[in-house]
Design an enzyme around this catalytic site. Structure first.
Site, PDB file in Angstrom:
ATOM      1  N   TYR A  81      74.438 -32.539  81.324  1.00  0.00           N
ATOM      2  CA  TYR A  81      74.557 -33.453  80.189  1.00  0.00           C
ATOM      3  C   TYR A  81      73.193 -33.659  79.561  1.00  0.00           C
ATOM      4  O   TYR A  81      72.154 -33.293  80.122  1.00  0.00           O
ATOM      5  CB  TYR A  81      75.123 -34.804  80.637  1.00  0.00           C
ATOM      6  CG  TYR A  81      74.097 -35.672  81.320  1.00  0.00           C
ATOM      7  CD1 TYR A  81      73.394 -36.636  80.599  1.00  0.00           C
ATOM      8  CD2 TYR A  81      73.797 -35.500  82.661  1.00  0.00           C
ATOM      9  CE1 TYR A  81      72.421 -37.406  81.220  1.00  0.00           C
ATOM     10  CE2 TYR A  81      72.828 -36.267  83.285  1.00  0.00           C
ATOM     11  CZ  TYR A  81      72.145 -37.220  82.555  1.00  0.00           C
ATOM     12  OH  TYR A  81      71.175 -37.977  83.164  1.00  0.00           O
TER      13      TYR A  81
ATOM     14  N   LYS B 173      71.345 -36.840  76.828  1.00  0.00           N
ATOM     15  CA  LYS B 173      71.449 -37.992  75.938  1.00  0.00           C
ATOM     16  C   LYS B 173      70.381 -37.824  74.879  1.00  0.00           C
ATOM     17  O   LYS B 173      69.239 -37.478  75.194  1.00  0.00           O
ATOM     18  CB  LYS B 173      71.214 -39.305  76.690  1.00  0.00           C
ATOM     19  CG  LYS B 173      72.308 -39.667  77.658  1.00  0.00           C
ATOM     20  CD  LYS B 173      72.006 -40.991  78.339  1.00  0.00           C
ATOM     21  CE  LYS B 173      73.045 -41.305  79.408  1.00  0.00           C
ATOM     22  NZ  LYS B 173      72.693 -42.542  80.142  1.00  0.00           N
ATOM     23  N   GLU B 174      70.780 -38.048  73.623  1.00  0.00           N
ATOM     24  CA  GLU B 174      69.820 -37.928  72.540  1.00  0.00           C
ATOM     25  C   GLU B 174      69.915 -39.117  71.593  1.00  0.00           C
ATOM     26  O   GLU B 174      70.982 -39.693  71.412  1.00  0.00           O
ATOM     27  CB  GLU B 174      69.992 -36.615  71.782  1.00  0.00           C
ATOM     28  CG  GLU B 174      71.345 -36.389  71.170  1.00  0.00           C
ATOM     29  CD  GLU B 174      71.499 -35.026  70.521  1.00  0.00           C
ATOM     30  OE1 GLU B 174      70.500 -34.358  70.201  1.00  0.00           O
ATOM     31  OE2 GLU B 174      72.645 -34.626  70.307  1.00  0.00           O
TER      32      GLU B 174
ATOM     33  N   LYS C  25      68.517 -33.821  59.868  1.00  0.00           N
ATOM     34  CA  LYS C  25      68.802 -34.767  60.947  1.00  0.00           C
ATOM     35  C   LYS C  25      67.954 -34.355  62.140  1.00  0.00           C
ATOM     36  O   LYS C  25      67.922 -33.177  62.505  1.00  0.00           O
ATOM     37  CB  LYS C  25      70.283 -34.724  61.308  1.00  0.00           C
ATOM     38  CG  LYS C  25      70.684 -35.681  62.415  1.00  0.00           C
ATOM     39  CD  LYS C  25      72.183 -35.576  62.618  1.00  0.00           C
ATOM     40  CE  LYS C  25      72.715 -36.479  63.678  1.00  0.00           C
ATOM     41  NZ  LYS C  25      74.173 -36.332  63.795  1.00  0.00           N
TER      42      LYS C  25
END
Length: 161
Positions: free
Chosen positions: A70, A72-73, A85
């Site tokens: 996984y 997370k950003e 973006k």
């Protein structure tokens, strides 16, 4: 040590249409809907799609493995005018390999009214000891995502979802 890897992916949909998907949370929703088995599952942890939003992407297990990775950003930039973006990894993914900073930049570049280029870039910073890891930094998943999203949008021209 620092560097970057980038790839331009030409797509047969307008820059405005693909930016509508890429700019906020729609990209995660669409990935969940049409590509969770290839890209992974996206979960919004906080935010509404603007700067400061945090999402978690859980990758599908690798062949022959029961474990999923996984990352997370955090969204750090959403530039409507230039269709850019940027996110920064806060946990997992390439950060788990030891990089201090990992940024992902997605830029939509208009070619004409019916086509554009999705430029995907990963910038990284870390200790020189990571020299053997650098060749494994790849934008291939971002390129695949651009291709899948563009194909979906081409087949469903009226709406992004």
């Amino acid at each position: 040590m620092h560097g970057q890897v980038s790839q331009d992916t030409p797509v047969g949909v307008s820059a405005a249409l693909i930016w509508d998907v890429y700019r906020g949370l729609e990209l995660g929703r669409l990935v969940d809907k049409i590509a969770s088995d290839v890209i992974g599952r996206v979960e919004v942890l906080e935010g509404n799609g603007g700067v400061g939003t945090v999402v978690k992407l859980t990758f599908p297990p690798a062949p022959g493995s029961a474990e999923s990775g996984y990352m997370k950003e955090r969204f750090t930039k959403v530039d409507e005018e230039n269709r850019v973006k940027e996110t920064e990894l806060v946990e997992g993914g390439y950060k788990a390999l030891g990089f201090d900073v990992v940024r992902i930049r997605l830029e939509i570049i208009e070619k004409d009214s019916e086509s554009c280029v999705v430029r995907s870039c990963i910038e990284y910073e870390g200790d020189d000891k990571l020299v053997d890891v650098v060749p494994h930094v790849s934008v291939k998943p971002l390129e695949t995502m651009a291709e899948i999203v563009a194909k979906h949008l081409t087949q469903n021209k009226s709406t992004p979802a």
